[in-house]
Every structure is written in C-alpha cells, then in structure tokens.
Design an enzyme around this catalytic site. Sequence first.
Site, mmCIF file in Angstrom:
data_model
loop_
_atom_site.group_PDB
_atom_site.id
_atom_site.type_symbol
_atom_site.label_atom_id
_atom_site.label_comp_id
_atom_site.label_asym_id
_atom_site.label_seq_id
_atom_site.Cartn_x
_atom_site.Cartn_y
_atom_site.Cartn_z
ATOM 1 N N LYS A 84 25.936 4.451 -24.175
ATOM 2 C CA LYS A 84 27.126 4.361 -23.312
ATOM 3 C C LYS A 84 27.217 5.533 -22.349
ATOM 4 O O LYS A 84 26.989 6.677 -22.722
ATOM 5 C CB LYS A 84 28.384 4.320 -24.187
ATOM 6 C CG LYS A 84 29.647 4.049 -23.440
ATOM 7 C CD LYS A 84 30.489 3.031 -24.180
ATOM 8 C CE LYS A 84 31.728 2.640 -23.423
ATOM 9 N NZ LYS A 84 31.497 1.829 -22.270
ATOM 10 N N GLY A 89 25.975 12.430 -26.375
ATOM 11 C CA GLY A 89 24.521 12.328 -26.513
ATOM 12 C C GLY A 89 23.867 11.694 -25.301
ATOM 13 O O GLY A 89 22.813 12.145 -24.845
ATOM 14 N N CYS A 90 24.497 10.676 -24.757
ATOM 15 C CA CYS A 90 23.942 9.988 -23.587
ATOM 16 C C CYS A 90 23.992 10.874 -22.353
ATOM 17 O O CYS A 90 23.072 10.863 -21.524
ATOM 18 C CB CYS A 90 24.694 8.680 -23.349
ATOM 19 S SG CYS A 90 24.552 7.537 -24.733
ATOM 20 N N THR A 91 25.046 11.664 -22.223
ATOM 21 C CA THR A 91 25.143 12.601 -21.102
ATOM 22 C C THR A 91 24.059 13.663 -21.212
ATOM 23 O O THR A 91 23.375 13.969 -20.230
ATOM 24 C CB THR A 91 26.541 13.249 -21.064
ATOM 25 O OG1 THR A 91 27.524 12.218 -20.895
ATOM 26 C CG2 THR A 91 26.657 14.255 -19.936
ATOM 27 N N ALA A 94 20.635 12.127 -20.340
ATOM 28 C CA ALA A 94 20.521 11.906 -18.891
ATOM 29 C C ALA A 94 20.337 13.230 -18.153
ATOM 30 O O ALA A 94 19.530 13.328 -17.223
ATOM 31 C CB ALA A 94 21.759 11.170 -18.378
#
Length: 196
Positions: A84, A89-91, A94
């Site tokens: 998401k 974690g996704c930030t 990325a």
Amino acid sequence: MAFFGALWKLLPQGRSLVRLAACLLLGLLLWVVPPFPPVLALGGPQPPLDQPAPEFSLPTNIGDGTVSLADYRGKWVVVYFYPKDFTSGCTLEAQRFQRDLPQYQARNAQILGISVDDVDSHREFCDSEGLKFPLLADTTGAVSKAYGSWLGTMSLRHTYLIDPEGILRERFLGVNPAVHSREVLARLDELQKTAS
C-alpha cells in the site's frame, strides 16, 4: 510418541533405534513421494524461473497512462509488488529504489512498482516521495495473482527480475524494505555477468 519416549529412557541403545527408525522412515518418504511441486509462496504458485514472465498492461501515474511489460523489451526490468502507498515499509522500499535509481539506469534496468492502489494514490505517493519511476495500479489484483503475489485484498512484498528478452530470471519473496534495493542490484550484477 509416548512409546518412543519410554523406549528412549529405558534402553541406552533405544536412542540409536529411534534414530535408525526415523532415518528409515525419512528415506522411505523420499523414495515414495513424487518430485517436489512448483515453488509456492504465501501469495500462491510462483511463475517459473527461466521462462517468459507473465505479461501485463496496467494504468500508471506517469507518461501516457498505461505501462506494459513489453514496453521494456531490451531492458532489464525490476517488478516489485508492495501492499500500500504511504505505509511505512512501502515508503521505505520506494525511497531505497529511488535512491538507487541512477545505479539501475546505469545497468539498463527499469523499476516498476505494483500495488492495488489507484492511479491517483500513486500520483500523490510519487509527488510526496519524489519517485521518478512508474507505479502501476493493479486494482483487481490480476497481475499480482499471475505473479503469485496476492493475499486477499493486497499485493505481497515480492520482487521479480526480468531480462531484456522478457524471461523471468530471479524472484525475491518476503523482502526487507530497508536493504532490498541493494540485494536486487547485487543479483542484477551477477545475472548480467553470466549473460555476457
């Protein structure tokens, strides 16, 4: 099980008998059980290595609005699935890919991020984090499913390395966002050396 425990305590040689029985049982299972099934991960069956990667075409926040895997023939492609936009974690993942983007470009590699978020969410996420690579909107989960990276309502954190001919060369399952980009770069170097 209680029988083996009692045997273990009563007879000094019981331990040897139990070990022998366990080895015989394991040997019999390996002899009788058919070959191992395809690689399975939490998200489902994985596409096979050294075979054409599953094709896709998805809406994106960059360029003309759609990105296809076929658009990148002649380049290495890093396809990373993530749960998401805007989550910690996704930030971090990325940000690490963005930090290393010049190194990927020097290796003739394109990064593509895929999640179930829509194009508007991807646009805001890219603007917020300064991301200069496409994020693709797999809102139905169809591509995530094709790559064995689907868990009910979201994509799992899996990454796939695809060579310039569209052949799947490596997969990373359940990655650590903080160090993952470096792992992908290292493996990309290895694959490019063997391909030369």
